[in-house]
Design an enzyme around this catalytic site. Structure first.
Site, PDB file in Angstrom:
ATOM      1  CB  SER A  95      -0.921  -0.060   1.216  1.00 43.13           C
ATOM      2  OG  SER A  95      -1.905   0.920   1.131  1.00 43.13           O
ATOM      3  CG  ASP A 217      -7.008  -2.973  -3.690  1.00 40.78           C
ATOM      4  OD1 ASP A 217      -7.742  -2.341  -2.910  1.00 40.78           O
ATOM      5  OD2 ASP A 217      -5.766  -2.967  -3.618  1.00 40.78           O
ATOM      6  CG  HIS A 245      -5.540  -2.018   0.045  1.00 40.45           C
ATOM      7  ND1 HIS A 245      -5.117  -1.712  -1.231  1.00 40.45           N
ATOM      8  CD2 HIS A 245      -4.791  -1.242   0.874  1.00 40.45           C
ATOM      9  CE1 HIS A 245      -4.166  -0.792  -1.163  1.00 40.45           C
ATOM     10  NE2 HIS A 245      -3.948  -0.504   0.098  1.00 40.45           N
TER      11      HIS A 245
END
Lengths: 266, 415
Positions: A95, A217, A245
């Site tokens: 991320s 996602d 995610h």
């Protein structure tokens, strides 16, 4: 400054193996890697750490100024690499940490063997033709969600953490620490995460890079993965068959396999 | 007194007891399905990837949606606002994956008509016999009232933080009036000072000053008012200005302290007289410019320290000096010394010697300070203040009181 203490650095795995550094994203801490770390440790020297402001990093190291830009976190990553002196590492950033890795690898390419960007997004906010997936108003809503959980955070999260019948060894220590974050620090990290725009930095990356996106996602949709892949010259793209995610949690085997294959590939 | 149809022991009569299950069961829903569908909370089962597998009527009514549009088609996160979805993805889902359950997390549902419904979500993972996670069960509680209440709490907290900031600013401003903004340079002398604030929202009681008097002489003082906060600040302010004013009319250090003693006694309230410890000193340049003649008077204050040019260091006791302000006719003793080139005079408050240095809570103490001074001498005023400031920093949390330092030295080789 003792960076091991500052970032609660832990080094495990095969001593002679290539070094793989796992960087968690916004919302949790190094625990997020617990389903993939054992598989990676069979092959690699695995470096885990918490970003300052998350998990069990040293709270006295926190500064809202330093950590209101991703560069502050990137400097920490560079500091950890230098301090450990393990030679060039493969940096796996989940991320927001994927962009932290990009910044660090652009500044100090010699410290990085390879980059693996797991569910990356260089910018979450829509801008002209670029679809990041969110508006600024959406991000404000997230901050509100954080605030809504602000009051209950310390009280509510701790008991929740206890219920882990299949992993009793996690026990007492994690009860009060698991993915807990000071709400003020979480707020700063949230703003930094979701309001940063690193699109222009992608083209500067020179180390071999794998973009590993999640098939479904909402935070980093596939067109963003394609954008990152297109911007980083020579990068590879793999789409993990996972939803959400955090493929390292929802599809840990596949995620570990992708990391292992890319580290071992030439 | 008759108590309805109850028996004398408070239990129901036997024929009523036999009736009770039937009566209750008529009141209650027999159907488990009805219990589920019309429960006073939203129920939701999803597959591990979040896809909705089952949803109850209550939740459908809250959302204004039809079962067939959701089951098999939508994911739990689709029911949330975008902010809630981000929170779900970054916090809720990872924690649920790792822990198998998550409890009472605040989320917002978005209904078909666009209205928002704050809920508290609790989820558990149902596992098969082999331990494999099968599905996620979630209950959602209507949290509108609670959210309003929490907003009030949050607002109150923000207000409290704001007030605290204001208070800190006020305390800092007040504190600045109690110590000089900078030490005035004394010809032929180096001087330095440091103030360690133990708390940013309370005014400490330490004070010091160094100021010119008539005829080329200078006055200085270091003091400590017992206590903290507004009451201490009033006494500190009174002490500081009284000392400066008294020194103008009669700079003899014993007289200065006697005047302060009188002023504090006049100030005395019924219950607790204000009092402080002080060292007051008078500096007079020696006639041929070699150094300074110093007269000190002590009122219950930790002794000053002399760090000499030859590397020795000693306390300068002013024995018998009483606390200032406690009794009307307090006696103060004086000591004299000559401050020569290379000598440094150090004054401090007891925050330094009373700092806790070990796990057992032992104090730093006079002995340790003397050893420290001996290892430091010879030094200079900035050198001494710098070294002791570093010492204070090394105490970390053990330093829990305000601490003031004032040092004066004659530069070596000054002729």
């Amino acid at each position: 400054m003792d960076v091991r203490k500052r970032n609660r650095v832990r080094v495990t795995g095969r001593e002679s193996g290539p070094v793989v550094m796992l960087a968690h994203g916004f919302g949790c801490d190094q625990n997020l890697w617990r389903l993939v770390a054992p598989a990676l440790a069979e092959h690699f020297r695995v470096v885990l750490f918490d970003h300052v402001g998350a998990g069990r990093s040293d709270p006295s190291a926190w500064s809202p100024e330093r950590y209101s830009t991703l560069d502050g976190y990137a400097q920490d990553v560079i500091g950890i690499c230098r301090e450990l002196g393990l030679g060039p590492v493969t940096f796996v950033g989940h991320s927001v940490s994927s962009m932290i890795g990009v910044l660090a690898a652009v500044e100090e390419p010699a410290l990085f063997e390879k980059l693996i960007l797991l569910t990356p997004s260089p910018s979450y906010i829509d801008d002209g033709d670029y679809r990041g997936g969110f508006s600024e108003q959406d991000i404000d809503e997230l901050l509100e969600s954080l605030d809504s959980n602000y009051l209950g955070w310390s009280a509510t999260m701790a008991p929740v953490i206890m219920g882990n019948p299949d992993r009793p060894e996690l026990g007492e220590e994690l009860t009060n620490s698991f993915c807990r974050t000071d709400p003020e620090m979480a707020r700063v990290f949230a703003r930094t995460t979701f309001l940063s725009d690193n699109r222009a930095d992608l083209a500067e990356v020179t180390v071999p890079t794998l973009v590993a996106e999640s098939a479904h996602d909402t935070i980093a949709p596939r067109e963003v993965g394609a954008f990152v892949h297109a911007q980083i010259r020579g990068s590879e793209l793999v789409t993990l068959d996972s939803r959400g995610h955090c493929p390292q949690l929802s599809a840990p085997e596949e995620t570990a396999e992708a990391i292992i294959a890319f580290v071992q590939g030439s | 007194m008759r108590r309805g149809s109850e028996g004398t022991d408070g239990s129901w009569p036997s024929q009523d007891r036999d009736q009770a299950p039937r009566v209750l069961s008529a009141l209650l829903e027999d159907s488990v399905e009805d219990l589920y569908e019309n429960a006073p909370c939203g129920y939701l089962s999803t597959l591990m990837d979040g896809r909705i597998a089952k949803i109850n009527g209550t939740l459908l009514r809250w959302l204004g949606r039809r079962r067939e549009d959701l089951v098999g088609h939508r994911h739990f996160s689709d029911l949330l606002t975008i902010g809630g979805r981000l929170y779900h993805e970054t916090h809720f889902a990872p924690l649920l994956r790792m822990q198998g359950e998550i409890n009472g997390v605040a989320l917002e549902l978005k209904a078909a008509d666009g209205t928002r419904l704050p809920v508290l979500a609790t989820s558990t993972v149902k596992r098969g016999e082999d331990g494999e996670p099968l599905l996620i069960r979630t209950t959602l509680l209507d949290a509108r009232d609670r959210r309003a209440y929490e907003r009030e709490l949050l607002r109150a907290r923000q207000e409290a933080e704001h007030d605290r900031e204001r208070l800190q600013r006020l305390a800092t401003t007040l504190q600045r009036t109690l110590i000089p903004p900078a030490i005035e340079p004394v010809p032929g002398m180096e001087a330095a000072a440091h103030y360690h604030f133990a708390s940013s929202d309370e005014v400490g009681g330490d004070f010091y000053d160094l100021f010119p008097l008539a005829g080329g002489s200078w006055g200085f003082f270091m003091g400590d008012v017992r206590g903290k906060g507004a009451d201490a600040a009033v006494v500190t302010s009174l002490a500081r200005y009284t000392l400066r004013a008294a020194a103008v009319s009669d700079p003899e250090p014993g007289s200065v302290l006697a005047n302060l003693n009188t002023a504090l006694n006049q100030q005395a309230q019924e219950d607790e007289p204000p009092f402080c410890t002080v060292i007051f000193g008078l500096l007079a340049p020696e006639e041929h410019g070699l150094g300074f003649h110093v007269v000190l008077a002590g009122g219950g204050h930790p002794p000053a320290m002399l760090l000499r040019a030859d590397g020795s260091a000693d306390y300068l006791p002013t024995p018998g000096g009483q606390l200032v302000g406690v009794v009307p006719d307090a006696q103060f003793t004086t000591a004299t010394l000559d401050l020569r080139p290379g000598d440094t005079l150090l004054l401090y408050t007891d925050g330094l010697t009373e700092a806790r240095t070990g796990d057992a809570g032992e104090r730093y103490g006079d002995e340790a300070l003397l050893d420290f001074a001996r290892s430091l001498a010879p030094t200079s005023a900035p050198g001494a203040v710098g070294a002791v400031t570093a010492l204070l920093d090394s105490f970390g949390e053990g330093l829990d009181d305000d601490t003031a330092l004032l040092a004066m030295s004659v530069p070596p080789g000054e002729r």
